[in-house]
Design an enzyme around this catalytic site. Structure first.
Site, mmCIF file in Angstrom:
data_model
loop_
_atom_site.group_PDB
_atom_site.id
_atom_site.type_symbol
_atom_site.label_atom_id
_atom_site.label_comp_id
_atom_site.label_asym_id
_atom_site.label_seq_id
_atom_site.Cartn_x
_atom_site.Cartn_y
_atom_site.Cartn_z
ATOM 1 N N ASP A 24 1.134 -1.106 -0.083
ATOM 2 C CA ASP A 24 -0.067 -0.147 0.161
ATOM 3 C C ASP A 24 0.864 1.193 -0.228
ATOM 4 O O ASP A 24 2.001 1.396 0.415
ATOM 5 C CB ASP A 24 -1.076 -0.100 1.136
ATOM 6 C CG ASP A 24 -2.062 0.910 1.037
ATOM 7 O OD1 ASP A 24 -2.197 1.402 -0.040
ATOM 8 O OD2 ASP A 24 -2.773 1.087 2.066
ATOM 9 N N ASN A 72 -11.008 -2.879 -5.097
ATOM 10 C CA ASN A 72 -10.254 -1.828 -6.212
ATOM 11 C C ASN A 72 -11.020 -1.440 -7.398
ATOM 12 O O ASN A 72 -10.890 -0.624 -7.957
ATOM 13 C CB ASN A 72 -9.033 -2.215 -6.504
ATOM 14 C CG ASN A 72 -8.024 -2.308 -5.053
ATOM 15 O OD1 ASN A 72 -7.137 -2.890 -5.079
ATOM 16 N ND2 ASN A 72 -8.335 -1.342 -4.235
HETATM 17 C C1 IPE Z 1 -5.455 -2.673 -0.259
HETATM 18 O O1 IPE Z 1 -5.158 -1.440 -0.388
HETATM 19 C C2 IPE Z 1 -5.423 -3.628 -1.638
HETATM 20 C C3 IPE Z 1 -4.136 -3.561 -2.242
HETATM 21 C C4 IPE Z 1 -3.068 -3.232 -1.564
HETATM 22 C C5 IPE Z 1 -4.241 -4.229 -3.428
HETATM 23 P P1 IPE Z 1 -6.301 -0.252 -0.590
HETATM 24 O O2 IPE Z 1 -5.451 0.991 -0.702
HETATM 25 O O3 IPE Z 1 -7.224 -0.472 -1.589
HETATM 26 O O4 IPE Z 1 -7.090 -0.545 0.654
HETATM 27 P P2 IPE Z 1 -7.917 0.791 1.591
HETATM 28 O O5 IPE Z 1 -9.052 1.091 0.623
HETATM 29 O O6 IPE Z 1 -7.175 1.838 1.858
HETATM 30 O O7 IPE Z 1 -8.517 -0.089 2.680
HETATM 31 C C1 IPE Z 2 -1.650 0.179 -3.556
HETATM 32 O O1 IPE Z 2 -1.260 1.770 -3.492
HETATM 33 C C2 IPE Z 2 -1.862 -0.200 -4.725
HETATM 34 C C3 IPE Z 2 -3.183 -0.810 -4.971
HETATM 35 C C4 IPE Z 2 -4.074 -0.682 -4.043
HETATM 36 C C5 IPE Z 2 -3.463 -1.415 -6.171
HETATM 37 P P1 IPE Z 2 -2.475 2.642 -3.534
HETATM 38 O O2 IPE Z 2 -3.014 2.729 -4.911
HETATM 39 O O3 IPE Z 2 -3.564 2.276 -2.403
HETATM 40 O O4 IPE Z 2 -2.069 3.991 -2.686
HETATM 41 P P2 IPE Z 2 -2.401 4.941 -1.674
HETATM 42 O O5 IPE Z 2 -3.171 4.036 -0.618
HETATM 43 O O6 IPE Z 2 -3.732 5.593 -2.369
HETATM 44 O O7 IPE Z 2 -1.250 5.643 -1.518
HETATM 45 MG MG MG Z 3 -3.910 2.324 -0.570
#
Ligand code: IPE
Ligand code: IPE
Ligand code: MG
Length: 236
Positions: A24, A72
């Site tokens: 993340d 997602n």
């Molecule tokens: C969890 O991260 C999913 C992945 C890392 C693929 P998100 O960024 O989607 O999670 P939330 O929405 O902050 O809980």
């Molecule tokens: C994790 O990074 C990747 C996926 C969930 C696919 P994020 O896209 O969630 O990054 P933040 O949480 O917005 O920084």
């Molecule tokens: Mg995230």
């Protein structure tokens, strides 16, 4: 699915056989640099490559990476397209290395609903690495743990019994060793529908480090701390 491997002869660094990571913070990493989110995702793939190599070099039996959750899909279409494009490129460009270094690729989650060309790439990659005996790299795509548990319970029911063992045998992770350590980057302290069942007795390690900044040294630090913990599994 194949049976749970007893041990592939890996070194089980600090006693850990299976590590999973919620990758993340790509978006925040890019934002700090006044760059588009896609730039963060691209650097995130570089980190995937580095950490998969580190896991193999350390002798981990299995590394499971959360790449795309079933939630997602709520993101804007252009970001989803960027992520799917990076996934295509990763499988195309990195497959040869996976094959040559004895890594087995496994996908968990409902990947069948992804674009047909991605499904083909995934199935080809899994078939070509199926005989490999080194580290298993499991990538969670369109993965949601509640959905996985519901699917597994339905399959167990169809076979006649709903017990913890019967459900566990139908989970997408049935071919992986038990989960030892769950890591989440970027400072968020939640599971976001990842490996809820499997985490029952896993150790957890949270770090403020954003995924594109995560290195093999961070993985080693997490494993060292894991090795120093006392796991009780309810006993004494
Ligand atoms: C969890 O991260 C999913 C992945 C890392 C693929 P998100 O960024 O989607 O999670 P939330 O929405 O902050 O809980
Ligand atoms: C994790 O990074 C990747 C996926 C969930 C696919 P994020 O896209 O969630 O990054 P933040 O949480 O917005 O920084
Ligand atoms: Mg995230």
């Amino acid at each position: 699915m194949t049976a749970v491997p007893a041990s592939t002869g890996g070194a089980a660094p600090y006693g850990a056989r299976h590590v999973a990571i919620i990758m993340d913070g790509n978006g925040r990493w890019a934002k700090k640099r006044f760059m588009p989110r896609a730039f963060g995702h691209k650097r995130g793939v570089d980190t995937v490559r580095d950490i998969a190599r580190a896991a193999r070099d350390m002798g981990l039996e299995a590394l499971t990476l959360y790449a795309f959750s079933s939630e997602n899909w709520k993101r804007p279409a252009d970001e989803i397209a960027d992520l799917m494009g990076l996934l295509r490129a990763f499988i195309r460009n990195d497959l040869a290395e996976l094959v040559s270094n004895n890594t087995r690729l496994k996908i968990i989650g409902d990947y069948q609903v992804l674009a047909p060309d991605i499904v083909d790439l995934i199935e080809d990659a899994m078939a070509r690495t199926a005989g490999n005996t080194g580290t298993t790299l499991a990538i969670a795509l369109n993965y949601g743990s509640q959905q996985e548990i519901a699917r597994a319970a339905a399959k167990a029911a169809a076979k006649g019994e709903i017990t913890p063992e019967a459900i566990e045998a139908e989970l997408d992770t049935a071919c992986l060793p038990p989960l030892d350590l769950l890591i989440r980057t970027s400072g968020e302290i939640r599971l976001s529908n990842f490996l809820l069942w499997q985490a029952a007795y896993a150790e957890m390690w949270f770090t403020e480090v954003l995924w594109p900044d995560f290195t093999a040294a961070h993985l080693r630090e997490a494993l060292e701390q894991f090795g120093a913990r006392e796991r009780r599994f309810g006993g004494r």
